[in-house]
Structure formats: structure tokens, C-alpha cells
Write a protein that holds these residues in place. Structure first.
Motif, PDB file in Angstrom:
ATOM      1  N   HIS A 245       0.825  -1.209   0.000  1.00  0.00           N
ATOM      2  CA  HIS A 245       0.000   0.000   0.000  1.00  0.00           C
ATOM      3  C   HIS A 245       0.861   1.262   0.000  1.00  0.00           C
ATOM      4  CE1 HIS A 245      -3.822   2.124   1.740  1.00  0.00           C
ATOM      5  NE2 HIS A 245      -3.447   2.602   0.575  1.00  0.00           N
ATOM      6  N   ARG A 246       1.901   1.288   0.822  1.00  0.00           N
ATOM      7  CA  ARG A 246       2.763   2.469   0.855  1.00  0.00           C
ATOM      8  C   ARG A 246       3.447   2.695  -0.488  1.00  0.00           C
ATOM      9  NH1 ARG A 246       5.643   1.464   6.673  1.00  0.00           N
ATOM     10  NH2 ARG A 246       6.242  -0.447   5.593  1.00  0.00           N
ATOM     11  N   GLU A 247       3.912   1.627  -1.115  1.00  0.00           N
ATOM     12  CA  GLU A 247       4.563   1.750  -2.425  1.00  0.00           C
ATOM     13  C   GLU A 247       3.569   2.232  -3.486  1.00  0.00           C
ATOM     14  OE1 GLU A 247       6.919  -0.756   0.200  1.00  0.00           O
ATOM     15  OE2 GLU A 247       4.797  -0.768  -0.360  1.00  0.00           O
ATOM     16  N   PHE A 248       2.314   1.824  -3.346  1.00  0.00           N
ATOM     17  CA  PHE A 248       1.297   2.304  -4.281  1.00  0.00           C
ATOM     18  C   PHE A 248       1.113   3.809  -4.166  1.00  0.00           C
ATOM     19  CE2 PHE A 248      -3.157   3.488  -4.977  1.00  0.00           C
ATOM     20  CZ  PHE A 248      -3.331   3.066  -6.287  1.00  0.00           C
ATOM     21  N   VAL A 249       1.046   4.315  -2.940  1.00  0.00           N
ATOM     22  CA  VAL A 249       0.876   5.759  -2.743  1.00  0.00           C
ATOM     23  C   VAL A 249       2.102   6.511  -3.265  1.00  0.00           C
ATOM     24  CG1 VAL A 249       0.548   7.572  -1.024  1.00  0.00           C
ATOM     25  CG2 VAL A 249      -0.675   5.404  -0.794  1.00  0.00           C
ATOM     26  N   VAL A 250       3.307   5.963  -3.040  1.00  0.00           N
ATOM     27  CA  VAL A 250       4.525   6.596  -3.578  1.00  0.00           C
ATOM     28  C   VAL A 250       4.470   6.629  -5.098  1.00  0.00           C
ATOM     29  CG1 VAL A 250       7.027   6.367  -3.798  1.00  0.00           C
ATOM     30  CG2 VAL A 250       5.940   6.014  -1.581  1.00  0.00           C
ATOM     31  N   MET A 251       4.024   5.539  -5.715  1.00  0.00           N
ATOM     32  CA  MET A 251       3.923   5.487  -7.174  1.00  0.00           C
ATOM     33  C   MET A 251       2.949   6.551  -7.695  1.00  0.00           C
ATOM     34  SD  MET A 251       2.257   2.530  -9.566  1.00  0.00           S
ATOM     35  CE  MET A 251       0.621   3.174  -9.146  1.00  0.00           C
ATOM     36  N   VAL A 252       1.772   6.634  -7.089  1.00  0.00           N
ATOM     37  CA  VAL A 252       0.771   7.606  -7.545  1.00  0.00           C
ATOM     38  C   VAL A 252       1.280   9.032  -7.327  1.00  0.00           C
ATOM     39  CG1 VAL A 252      -1.565   8.465  -7.182  1.00  0.00           C
ATOM     40  CG2 VAL A 252      -1.127   6.016  -7.156  1.00  0.00           C
ATOM     41  N   GLY A 253       1.908   9.275  -6.170  1.00  0.00           N
ATOM     42  CA  GLY A 253       2.472  10.602  -5.939  1.00  0.00           C
ATOM     43  C   GLY A 253       3.564  10.937  -6.932  1.00  0.00           C
ATOM     44  N   GLY A 254       4.405   9.958  -7.291  1.00  0.00           N
ATOM     45  CA  GLY A 254       5.443  10.198  -8.297  1.00  0.00           C
ATOM     46  C   GLY A 254       4.858  10.482  -9.663  1.00  0.00           C
ATOM     47  N   LEU A 255       3.789   9.795 -10.033  1.00  0.00           N
ATOM     48  CA  LEU A 255       3.151  10.073 -11.325  1.00  0.00           C
ATOM     49  C   LEU A 255       2.559  11.478 -11.362  1.00  0.00           C
ATOM     50  CD1 LEU A 255       1.348   6.658 -11.970  1.00  0.00           C
ATOM     51  CD2 LEU A 255       3.353   7.555 -13.165  1.00  0.00           C
ATOM     52  N   VAL A 256       1.970  11.904 -10.261  1.00  0.00           N
ATOM     53  CA  VAL A 256       1.437  13.268 -10.202  1.00  0.00           C
ATOM     54  C   VAL A 256       2.568  14.285 -10.314  1.00  0.00           C
ATOM     55  CG1 VAL A 256       0.279  14.941  -8.716  1.00  0.00           C
ATOM     56  CG2 VAL A 256      -0.620  12.617  -8.918  1.00  0.00           C
ATOM     57  N   LEU A 257       3.685  14.037  -9.633  1.00  0.00           N
ATOM     58  CA  LEU A 257       4.824  14.947  -9.709  1.00  0.00           C
ATOM     59  C   LEU A 257       5.390  14.986 -11.135  1.00  0.00           C
ATOM     60  CD1 LEU A 257       6.782  16.821  -8.275  1.00  0.00           C
ATOM     61  CD2 LEU A 257       8.135  14.812  -7.623  1.00  0.00           C
ATOM     62  N   ILE A 258       5.495  13.834 -11.784  1.00  0.00           N
ATOM     63  CA  ILE A 258       5.953  13.790 -13.178  1.00  0.00           C
ATOM     64  C   ILE A 258       5.027  14.614 -14.063  1.00  0.00           C
ATOM     65  CG2 ILE A 258       6.130  12.264 -15.180  1.00  0.00           C
ATOM     66  CD1 ILE A 258       7.252  10.129 -13.314  1.00  0.00           C
ATOM     67  N   ALA A 259       3.721  14.485 -13.861  1.00  0.00           N
ATOM     68  CA  ALA A 259       2.759  15.221 -14.676  1.00  0.00           C
ATOM     69  C   ALA A 259       2.868  16.729 -14.452  1.00  0.00           C
ATOM     70  CB  ALA A 259       1.347  14.740 -14.370  1.00  0.00           C
ATOM     71  N   VAL A 260       2.973  17.146 -13.197  1.00  0.00           N
ATOM     72  CA  VAL A 260       3.050  18.581 -12.891  1.00  0.00           C
ATOM     73  C   VAL A 260       4.328  19.183 -13.456  1.00  0.00           C
ATOM     74  CG1 VAL A 260       3.255  20.260 -11.026  1.00  0.00           C
ATOM     75  CG2 VAL A 260       1.576  18.403 -10.861  1.00  0.00           C
ATOM     76  N   LEU A 261       5.472  18.520 -13.231  1.00  0.00           N
ATOM     77  CA  LEU A 261       6.734  19.032 -13.763  1.00  0.00           C
ATOM     78  C   LEU A 261       6.715  19.042 -15.287  1.00  0.00           C
ATOM     79  CD1 LEU A 261       9.300  17.298 -11.365  1.00  0.00           C
ATOM     80  CD2 LEU A 261       8.543  19.680 -11.343  1.00  0.00           C
ATOM     81  N   GLY A 262       6.122  18.014 -15.896  1.00  0.00           N
ATOM     82  CA  GLY A 262       6.042  17.985 -17.353  1.00  0.00           C
ATOM     83  C   GLY A 262       5.231  19.137 -17.898  1.00  0.00           C
ATOM     84  N   ILE A 263       4.103  19.453 -17.253  1.00  0.00           N
ATOM     85  CA  ILE A 263       3.274  20.574 -17.714  1.00  0.00           C
ATOM     86  C   ILE A 263       4.030  21.897 -17.591  1.00  0.00           C
ATOM     87  CG2 ILE A 263       1.200  21.907 -17.174  1.00  0.00           C
ATOM     88  CD1 ILE A 263      -0.145  19.276 -16.402  1.00  0.00           C
ATOM     89  N   ILE A 264       4.733  22.092 -16.473  1.00  0.00           N
ATOM     90  CA  ILE A 264       5.478  23.341 -16.276  1.00  0.00           C
ATOM     91  C   ILE A 264       6.576  23.491 -17.323  1.00  0.00           C
ATOM     92  CG2 ILE A 264       7.013  24.574 -14.697  1.00  0.00           C
ATOM     93  CD1 ILE A 264       5.426  23.346 -12.384  1.00  0.00           C
ATOM     94  N   VAL A 265       7.352  22.428 -17.525  1.00  0.00           N
ATOM     95  CA  VAL A 265       8.452  22.489 -18.497  1.00  0.00           C
ATOM     96  C   VAL A 265       7.917  22.678 -19.912  1.00  0.00           C
ATOM     97  CG1 VAL A 265      10.329  21.161 -19.541  1.00  0.00           C
ATOM     98  CG2 VAL A 265      10.028  21.162 -17.052  1.00  0.00           C
ATOM     99  N   ASP A 266       6.870  21.966 -20.260  1.00  0.00           N
ATOM    100  CA  ASP A 266       6.330  22.061 -21.616  1.00  0.00           C
ATOM    101  C   ASP A 266       5.741  23.439 -21.895  1.00  0.00           C
ATOM    102  OD1 ASP A 266       7.058  19.485 -22.254  1.00  0.00           O
ATOM    103  OD2 ASP A 266       5.152  18.618 -21.608  1.00  0.00           O
ATOM    104  N   LEU A 267       5.061  24.012 -20.923  1.00  0.00           N
ATOM    105  CA  LEU A 267       4.508  25.349 -21.131  1.00  0.00           C
ATOM    106  C   LEU A 267       5.615  26.388 -21.279  1.00  0.00           C
ATOM    107  CD1 LEU A 267       1.482  25.362 -18.638  1.00  0.00           C
ATOM    108  CD2 LEU A 267       1.422  25.215 -21.137  1.00  0.00           C
ATOM    109  N   TYR A 268       6.672  26.248 -20.481  1.00  0.00           N
ATOM    110  CA  TYR A 268       7.798  27.181 -20.613  1.00  0.00           C
ATOM    111  C   TYR A 268       8.480  27.035 -21.964  1.00  0.00           C
ATOM    112  CZ  TYR A 268      12.167  29.596 -19.545  1.00  0.00           C
ATOM    113  OH  TYR A 268      13.240  30.451 -19.574  1.00  0.00           O
ATOM    114  N   LEU A 269       8.669  25.798 -22.402  1.00  0.00           N
ATOM    115  CA  LEU A 269       9.282  25.575 -23.707  1.00  0.00           C
ATOM    116  C   LEU A 269       8.371  26.049 -24.836  1.00  0.00           C
ATOM    117  CD1 LEU A 269      10.898  22.039 -23.262  1.00  0.00           C
ATOM    118  CD2 LEU A 269      12.035  24.271 -23.253  1.00  0.00           C
TER     119      LEU A 269
END
Length: 389
Positions: A245-269
């Protein structure tokens, strides 16, 4: 509907039970007064439904009746009154849909991808290719492709026109992707925490078997119940329980972080491309931006749900069944446990999202700080861990 047995006592169908409580209804004795039948404690004559009756016979009942005779000989065989099967043609209620579908993945087809109580369909193939693992494969492949795009295209462009160092950026993103992919693989392939085959405890000279741990739940996927069962994840096609369960929450949190950082970088580019122009890079940035938005739309609500569950020390299984929730302003009063509502009122309050969490109904809720501490720091790997926290 009125029936009469061989002893002369009449019965009437009892429709007062809750819908779904009994598949065939039940019967109460009726009293005959002045040529009319009355229910006990009723205020008027009992209605009859002779227009709905159809002939029916029960040979075995008649046989038994012929064996009991009176002073004037055996009782003649009489046809039994008709019997009507009490069934319901109502469609499934939202109460049942809410219990059967996964809280965060209810829009996915249960027949194709499995659910809490059943596995994926064996007939889910296309041109002879088994498509049951399509969701885990799609999740893993899309994450890898998105990571390669970020490492090979976005980060070099970003470091070229900013003061940020490409090596540090690449290393940071690589660590993030490795952690996410590692948790993804672990959650998909690990045992989520089945109970031990033998749960015997020595008490003096006696060997006593322990009962099933609280919060344990049986899954179609494993032969034994899962300790601290949370839910079945269609994206991983595995149960999430005590040990992942803990690893699942870490995975979901990492996917959200990847998505947020990707949106920020892509919009800046995208701004840089509009100002300076980078031929051949526009399509890649646009596609990665679309992927990041879609990933955030899917993973964001899941993370939000589980953050709330962790803060209340509530499992997804308990949340879906509304075990710790009450309803106010109902036809039977306020602070009414959800399971006591009838289906129509349940659906109405469900549509208004008006169920209220009642902390006093959750024996595991010890306050937000303690709940979070227990979730992240409580030992889960000892052989005697039951997941009762």
C-alpha cells in the motif's frame, strides 16, 4: 395474495420487508372475520388479488394432505391456490454499483479489467492477442516513453536557454522515474499480504487458531485473505494491501509529480518556441504536454482520495462501503448510518454527495498526525503483523 393450507389457516403475502432483503417474500397468518380476511394488527380488510392468480398445483402437498383424515374419512384432494413469485425488475441501484466498482477506477470496464470480486474476462482478446494486461503495459510503456522524451528533448532544450545544468536536471528526473517504475513493478508483482497458512498460537499446552485479522478481506486473485485490504487496482491488476500500500501511494504521488513538472516544463518551452522558433520540436513538446495533462487528470484524483483516506486511517474498501459515514436530514432523522437507508434515499443523498464522515464509527482513526505516522512508519513486515492499525 391469499393462500390457504389444509389446516384451514389462511396466509397473506407480506410485502413489508425491505427491497432485496428476501428474494421470494414471506407470509403472515390472516384471520377470517365476517367473511373477510384481516392481517393481525391491521386496521382494515386485507386486499385480494384474484386477477393476478394463475392455476398451480403441488402434488406433494396434496399427497401429504390425503394422509390426514377426519372422522368422516380422508380429506379430499383440493388444488392449492396459485403462487406468485415475488421478483423485482428494478435496475441495479447506485448502492450496489458503488460497492462493486473501484472508487478510483469505476469508469473502467469490470468485465475486461477485473474488479474487487472477479478477475478479467478470459474472452478479452483481439486478433488472438490477449489484451488483459493492456492497462499495466500501457501505464509502464507510457511512463517510460514520457521519461525518455523528457531526458532527451525537454531537458536539453531547457538547459540550453537557462542557467540550469543539464546533468543535475537529468539525474534528478532519472531518480524520479526509477523510483516510480520500481514502485510500479513492486505493486504489480508482489504478494499484497496474504494471511499465514496457519494462524495457530500456543496457549499453555493448547494450540489455538487465531481468528481472521480485522480489515482482512478475501480477493479472487489469491487463495487466502489479504491483510489490511485496500482495493484491487485495475491499472496494475493486483490487490493493494498491507505489504504494497505504501509503495502504491509513492507510485501515484510520483506520477502526479511527473505530470506537474512535465506541464510546467512544456509550457515554458512552448513560450520559448513561440518567441525563437525550434523547428521539429513543436510536435514533441505538444504531445508531451498532452500526455502530462492526461496523466495528471487520471493520477491526481487517485492521489487526492488516498491522501484523505490516510489522514482518516480509512481503507478504500471501507470508504466504498460507507462503513464510517452517516446521513442527515433523512426521513428517519439525523446522524443515521448509511447502511440503514433504503435504496432510493441512499441514491438521492449519494447524488448530492451529502454523506458525512463520522470519526466515532471508525475505531482506527486516532487523529491525523497519528494516522499518518502509523501508515508510513508502522512495521508491516514482521511475521506476526496483522495490519490491524
Amino acid at each position: 395474495m391469499l393462500t390457504q393450507n389444509m389446516s384451514g389457516v389462511s396466509y397473506v403475502a407480506d410485502h413489508s420487508m425491505r427491497s432485496g432483503a428476501c428474494a421470494y417474500g414471506s407470509y403472515k397468518p390472516a384471520l377470517q372475520i365476517g367473511g373477510q380476511y384481516h392481517l393481525p394488527h391491521s386496521e382494515g380488510p386485507m386486499p385480494t388479488y384474484t386477477h393476478l392468480m394463475q392455476p398451480a398445483a403441488a402434488p406433494c402437498m396434496n399427497e401429504s394432505a390425503s394422509l390426514t383424515g377426519g372422522l368422516h374419512g380422508p380429506t379430499p384432494r383440493l388444488p392449492l391456490p396459485p403462487t406468485t413469485l415475488l421478483t423485482s425488475s428494478k435496475p441495479p441501484t447506485r448502492r450496489e454499483d458503488d460497492k462493486e466498482s473501484c472508487a478510483e477506477e469505476g469508469w473502467l470496464d469490470d468485465e475486461k479489467f477485473g474488479a474487487e470480486d472477479k478477475g478479467p474476462s478470459e474472452d478479452y482478446t483481439f486478433c488472438g492477442v490477449d489484451l488483459k494486461p493492456v492497462l499495466p503495459v500501457a501505464l509502464a510503456v507510457s511512463t517510460v516513453i514520457g521519461g525518455l522524451c523528457m531526458l532527451l528533448v525537454q531537458i536539453p532544450m531547457l538547459s540550453r536557454f537557462t542557467f540550469l545544468d543539464q546533468v543535475y536536471l537529468s539525474a534528478s528526473f532519472a531518480v524520479l522515474y526509477v523510483v516510480v517504475m520500481g514502485c510500479m513493478g513492486y505493486c504489480a508483482f508482489t504478494d499484497p499480504g496474504q494471511v499465514k497458512k496457519t494462524r495457530n498460537t500456543k496457549v499453555g499446552a493448547m494450540d489455538i487458531e487465531e481468528g481472521m485479522p480485522r480489515r482482512a478481506h478475501k480477493s479472487w486473485q489469491y487463495p487466502r485473505a489479504i491483510r489490511r485490504y485496500d482495493h484491487y487496482c485495475k491499472w496494475l491488476q493486483n490487490v493493494i494491501g498491507l505489504l504494497n500500500h505504501r509503495e502504491f501511494v509513492v507510485m501515484v504521488g510520483g506520477l502526479v509529480l511527473i505530470a506537474v513538472l512535465g506541464i510546467i516544463v512544456d509550457l515554458y518551452l512552448a513560450v520559448l518556441i513561440a518567441e525563437k522558433g525550434f523547428v521539429g520540436s513543436e510536435i514533441i513538446v505538444a504531445l508531451h504536454l498532452g500526455y502530462s495533462i492526461a496523466l495528471l487528470a487520471m493520477a491526481g484524483p487517485i492521489l487526492k482520495i488516498h491522501v484523505g483516506l490516510i489522514s482518516r486511517n480509512e481503507t478504500a474498501q471501507e470508504w466504498k462501503k460507507k462503513e464510517h459515514y452517516v446521513a442527515n436530514n433523512t426521513t428517519i432523522g439525523d446522524n443515521i448510518p448509511v447502511e440503514e437507508l433504503d435504496d432510493d434515499e441512499y441514491n438521492e443523498i449519494f447524488d448530492r454527495d451529502a454523506f458525512v464522515y463520522d470519526r466515532t464509527r471508525n475505531p482506527f482513526d486516532n487523529g491525523r498526525f497519528t494516522n499518518c505516522w502509523n501508515f508510513w512508519c508502522q512495521p508491516r513486515w514482521p511475521a506476526d503483523a496483522k495490519g490491524e492499525f
